[in-house]
Design a protein around this motif. Structure first.
Motif, mmCIF file in Angstrom:
data_model
loop_
_atom_site.group_PDB
_atom_site.id
_atom_site.type_symbol
_atom_site.label_atom_id
_atom_site.label_comp_id
_atom_site.label_asym_id
_atom_site.label_seq_id
_atom_site.Cartn_x
_atom_site.Cartn_y
_atom_site.Cartn_z
ATOM 1 N N LEU A 265 1.104 -2.699 1.353
ATOM 2 C CA LEU A 265 2.440 -2.407 0.835
ATOM 3 C C LEU A 265 3.253 -3.685 0.648
ATOM 4 C CD1 LEU A 265 3.452 0.821 2.796
ATOM 5 C CD2 LEU A 265 2.808 0.618 0.395
ATOM 6 N N ALA A 266 3.070 -4.666 1.529
ATOM 7 C CA ALA A 266 3.780 -5.943 1.386
ATOM 8 C C ALA A 266 3.349 -6.661 0.107
ATOM 9 C CB ALA A 266 3.524 -6.820 2.609
ATOM 10 N N ILE A 267 2.049 -6.613 -0.198
ATOM 11 C CA ILE A 267 1.544 -7.249 -1.434
ATOM 12 C C ILE A 267 2.109 -6.536 -2.653
ATOM 13 C CG2 ILE A 267 -0.529 -7.723 -2.770
ATOM 14 C CD1 ILE A 267 -2.037 -7.929 -0.074
ATOM 15 N N ILE A 268 2.146 -5.204 -2.622
ATOM 16 C CA ILE A 268 2.687 -4.447 -3.751
ATOM 17 C C ILE A 268 4.163 -4.777 -3.951
ATOM 18 C CG2 ILE A 268 3.230 -2.129 -4.580
ATOM 19 C CD1 ILE A 268 0.706 -1.147 -3.199
ATOM 20 N N ILE A 330 -12.860 3.796 -7.263
ATOM 21 C CA ILE A 330 -12.626 3.915 -8.705
ATOM 22 C C ILE A 330 -12.217 5.342 -9.064
ATOM 23 C CG2 ILE A 330 -13.776 3.845 -10.954
ATOM 24 C CD1 ILE A 330 -15.373 1.441 -9.907
ATOM 25 N N ASP A 331 -12.818 6.338 -8.417
ATOM 26 C CA ASP A 331 -12.426 7.731 -8.665
ATOM 27 C C ASP A 331 -10.959 7.964 -8.310
ATOM 28 O OD1 ASP A 331 -14.839 8.556 -9.635
ATOM 29 O OD2 ASP A 331 -15.629 9.192 -7.696
ATOM 30 N N VAL A 332 -10.550 7.475 -7.158
ATOM 31 C CA VAL A 332 -9.163 7.666 -6.715
ATOM 32 C C VAL A 332 -8.193 6.950 -7.656
ATOM 33 C CG1 VAL A 332 -7.520 7.169 -4.875
ATOM 34 C CG2 VAL A 332 -9.788 8.051 -4.311
ATOM 35 N N LEU A 333 -8.470 5.690 -7.972
ATOM 36 C CA LEU A 333 -7.573 4.929 -8.844
ATOM 37 C C LEU A 333 -7.484 5.539 -10.230
ATOM 38 C CD1 LEU A 333 -8.507 1.235 -7.907
ATOM 39 C CD2 LEU A 333 -6.482 2.531 -7.224
ATOM 40 N N ASN A 334 -8.611 6.020 -10.743
ATOM 41 C CA ASN A 334 -8.606 6.623 -12.072
ATOM 42 C C ASN A 334 -7.751 7.885 -12.099
ATOM 43 O OD1 ASN A 334 -9.707 6.795 -14.862
ATOM 44 N ND2 ASN A 334 -10.604 8.673 -14.082
ATOM 45 N N ARG A 335 -7.842 8.698 -11.034
ATOM 46 C CA ARG A 335 -7.062 9.933 -11.008
ATOM 47 C C ARG A 335 -5.568 9.631 -10.905
ATOM 48 N NH1 ARG A 335 -5.212 13.564 -7.119
ATOM 49 N NH2 ARG A 335 -6.086 12.363 -5.418
ATOM 50 N N ALA A 353 -1.603 5.669 -4.115
ATOM 51 C CA ALA A 353 -3.030 5.444 -4.388
ATOM 52 C C ALA A 353 -3.606 4.396 -3.435
ATOM 53 C CB ALA A 353 -3.214 5.012 -5.835
ATOM 54 N N VAL A 354 -2.876 3.301 -3.237
ATOM 55 C CA VAL A 354 -3.363 2.239 -2.352
ATOM 56 C C VAL A 354 -3.391 2.715 -0.896
ATOM 57 C CG1 VAL A 354 -2.878 -0.074 -1.478
ATOM 58 C CG2 VAL A 354 -2.654 0.400 -3.912
ATOM 59 N N LEU A 355 -2.361 3.478 -0.491
ATOM 60 C CA LEU A 355 -2.348 4.012 0.867
ATOM 61 C C LEU A 355 -3.512 4.967 1.095
ATOM 62 C CD1 LEU A 355 1.467 4.646 1.424
ATOM 63 C CD2 LEU A 355 0.048 2.916 2.514
ATOM 64 N N LYS A 356 -3.848 5.747 0.075
ATOM 65 C CA LYS A 356 -4.988 6.666 0.193
ATOM 66 C C LYS A 356 -6.278 5.883 0.391
ATOM 67 C CE LYS A 356 -6.749 10.863 -1.967
ATOM 68 N NZ LYS A 356 -6.176 11.744 -0.943
ATOM 69 N N LEU A 357 -6.391 4.759 -0.311
ATOM 70 C CA LEU A 357 -7.580 3.920 -0.142
ATOM 71 C C LEU A 357 -7.603 3.279 1.240
ATOM 72 C CD1 LEU A 357 -7.732 2.172 -3.648
ATOM 73 C CD2 LEU A 357 -9.016 4.158 -2.862
ATOM 74 N N CYS A 358 -6.433 2.877 1.733
ATOM 75 C CA CYS A 358 -6.369 2.275 3.067
ATOM 76 C C CYS A 358 -6.713 3.292 4.153
ATOM 77 C CB CYS A 358 -4.974 1.703 3.319
ATOM 78 S SG CYS A 358 -4.594 0.225 2.359
ATOM 79 N N ALA A 359 -6.410 4.570 3.874
ATOM 80 C CA ALA A 359 -6.719 5.610 4.859
ATOM 81 C C ALA A 359 -8.195 5.952 4.885
ATOM 82 C CB ALA A 359 -5.898 6.863 4.562
ATOM 83 N N GLY A 360 -8.953 5.391 3.955
ATOM 84 C CA GLY A 360 -10.401 5.630 3.944
ATOM 85 C C GLY A 360 -10.766 6.992 3.439
#
Length: 576
Positions: A265-268, A330-335, A353-360
């Motif tokens: 989140l800091a990078i974003i 890629i599936d998550v980002l595309n959606r 989207a990024v938080l969802k990826l961080c949550a694994g």
């Protein structure tokens, strides 16, 4: 002296200077050398790839005083005057501004006159797709059979908007996007001639932003030079174009790999403060993981990952991601990128989207509750589709139950006609299907054929799933309950599952799999599990024994007395 834009200053003056279109320039040069020029050409392709430039070169080449030759000399009077635009016989028309039938009729009336200044009249119609239907119709006959001294060159970025009758009258040349390597080489040459020092990474980034258009690349380079002076660096290019360096996405990827939501989140937030758009960040992050997947799966993938300048460093960054994890990312980002297009808060969507990826997260939310028929290895799209189908099934079954409670006749009950036969009604799935009586199949409820089918039923389901997973989703609700030499009976708990399985295409697929698995052709018969169990229960109850018993007879005297009482003595005659 006023500054002239780079793309005008460095417009190709010979065919060999045109970048990335060798398949076209060589064909035109051969036609000029052998005298095999057509009367009409159609140049189509993306913007900035050399269509108008090639048309002007061809106009000079056919009228060059030292030709016609493979290249215009650009020194004779005809070449210089055509280059200056002062020859009346070489006409360049912008069809976007002159799209009416009157302008085309004017051309049609003038083509019959011989050229007065050069060897051949040339009409260059740019953006020809903008002409009206009436204008195309007026052009047809002239385009098909023009006088021998006339050459038509049509240029467009949208050939699909041209009538087929126009295209069939021209020789068509498809201009391609200029390859990245050729663009970078051309930009390097121009920088050298303009005495500008440019980093290779900066020129590569400029070329990549142009999306294959040489004119766009030169316009962007012109803008960067105006900002930086005589030295072009990657940092300055990123600053003026609003681009994002790969190191930013490397940090973001590291945060995702470490499941560090705070760092991500800091990078974003830093990217947003620098004026970057959330849409562009999402697009570039998707490209980042796409390139990572290419490097992991494709040998020598460097030629397909031109965004990467330091491949070794990039491989170190993506080492923490497995192939499966990259597919999931890629599936998550595309959606979420699709959702971002319709969102009033794109930054929030990017952060989620990024938080969802961080949550694994292992799959998109749409597939969080997959259908029970799907296997754990099914893809996210399949899981989402099955989940949606299950929800629809539950809704339809609920509606059917409500109809049954309200007293409406269900398809299973049916109505009877005069003959007492059941009348077929449309089912909930819209399929008209006659009722199947379970009684004829009761003797085969424990047959050897059924035991064989049950032993291989798992293989049948697996094969159906591999052929078409949606059919498998309906079929798993069915259970083999009886089998004859040529029929297999399946009992279903859900009417919707049964009726969908009975669709001709689905049924044909299942019967084909049965034949392959069991080694013989079997016809699929379906019925409801409730009806089957009721029929089995009825067959197990002992039948009531029927006996014929003689009726007791009354004595003869009593019969006579009763007859006399009813009819009188005068009418009764008693015989022994």
């Amino acid at each position: 002296m006023a500054h002239i834009a780079l793309y005008r200053t460095w417009r190709p003056q010979t065919f060999r200077d045109i970048v990335g279109q060798q398949h076209i320039t060589k064909t035109l040069q051969n036609a000029l050398r052998e005298g095999r020029l057509s009367h009409a050409y159609l140049f189509n392709g993306p913007r900035g790839t050399g269509k108008t430039t090639a048309a002007k070169l061809l106009a000079r080449a056919v009228n060059c005083e030292r030709g016609p030759a493979e290249e215009p000399c650009n020194e004779c009077s005809a070449c210089r005057r055509i280059l200056e635009g002062s020859v009346m016989d070489v006409v360049e028309i912008d069809a976007a501004s002159n799209r009416g039938v009157e302008e085309i009729r004017d051309i049609r009336d003038k083509v019959k006159y011989a050229p007065t200044e050069v060897r051949q009249k040339v009409y260059i119609i740019d953006e020809v797709h903008m002409l009206t239907t009436e204008a195309f119709n007026a052009l047809l006959k002239t385009l098909e059979e023009p006088p021998g001294h006339v050459l038509f060159i049509l240029a467009t970025t949208e050939p699909h908007r041209l009538p087929a009758t126009i295209i069939s009258r021209c020789q068509r040349f498809d201009f391609r996007r200029v390859p990245l390597e050729e663009q970078v080489a051309r930009l390097s040459l121009i920088c050298e001639k303009e005495q500008v020092a440019a980093e290779p990474e900066a020129l590569q980034y400029v070329a990549r932003l142009s999306d294959g258009g040489m004119r766009d690349a030169l316009s962007l380079l012109d803008q960067v030079i105006a900002y930086t002076g005589d030295r072009v660096t990657m940092e300055e290019v990123l600053a003026i174009t609003g681009g994002i360096g790969m190191e930013s996405f490397g940090k973001l990827a590291s945060a995702i790999a470490g499941q560090d939501a705070g760092a991500a989140l800091a990078i974003i937030e830093q990217l947003m403060q620098e004026g970057k758009s959330a849409e562009k960040c999402m697009e570039n992050l998707l490209y980042y993981f796409r390139d990572a997947l290419m490097l992991k799966l494709v040998p020598n993938a460097e030629e397909w990952t031109d965004r990467i300048t330091d491949v070794a460093a990039f491989r170190d960054q993506i080492g923490a991601f497995s192939n499966e994890r990259l597919f999931q990312i890629i599936d998550v980002l595309n959606r979420y990128q699709t959702e971002m297009k319709y969102s009033a808060q794109p930054q929030t969507i990017f952060e989620v989207a990024v938080l969802k990826l961080c949550a694994g997260s292992e799959a998109p939310a749409a597939a969080a509750a997959p259908a029970k028929a799907a296997s754990p290895g099914a893809g996210p799209e399949v899981m989402a589709e099955l989940a949606a189908l299950q929800r629809k099934v539950a809704q339809l079954e609920q509606k059917l139950e409500q109809l049954a409670r309200s007293g409406a006749a269900s398809p299973a009950q049916g109505a009877t006609g005069r003959s007492g036969a059941p009348i077929s009604r449309p089912s909930a799935a819209g399929i008209r299907k006659p009722a199947v009586k379970p009684d004829p199949y009761l003797p085969y409820a424990d047959s050897p054929q059924l035991k064989q089918a049950l032993g291989k039923w798992g293989q049948v389901l697996q094969l159906v799933k591999e052929r078409k997973i949606t059919v498998h989703a309906w079929l798993v609700d069915g259970e083999p309950v009886a089998a004859t030499d040529d029929e297999l009976v399946l009992a279903f708990k859900s009417a919707m599952h049964r009726e969908t399985t009975e669709k001709p295409a689905h049924k044909e697929l299942i019967e084909q799999v049965l034949e392959e698995t069991l080694g013989k052709k079997l016809k699929l018969v379906t019925l409801m599990m409730k009806e089957w169990k009721e029929a089995l229960a009825g067959a197990e109850e002992p039948a009531e024994e029927m006996r014929l018993e003689a009726e007791e007879t009354a004595p003869a005297g009593d019969v006579v007395d009763e007859a006399v009482r009813l009819f009188g003595e005068d009418l009764i005659v008693v015989k022994e």
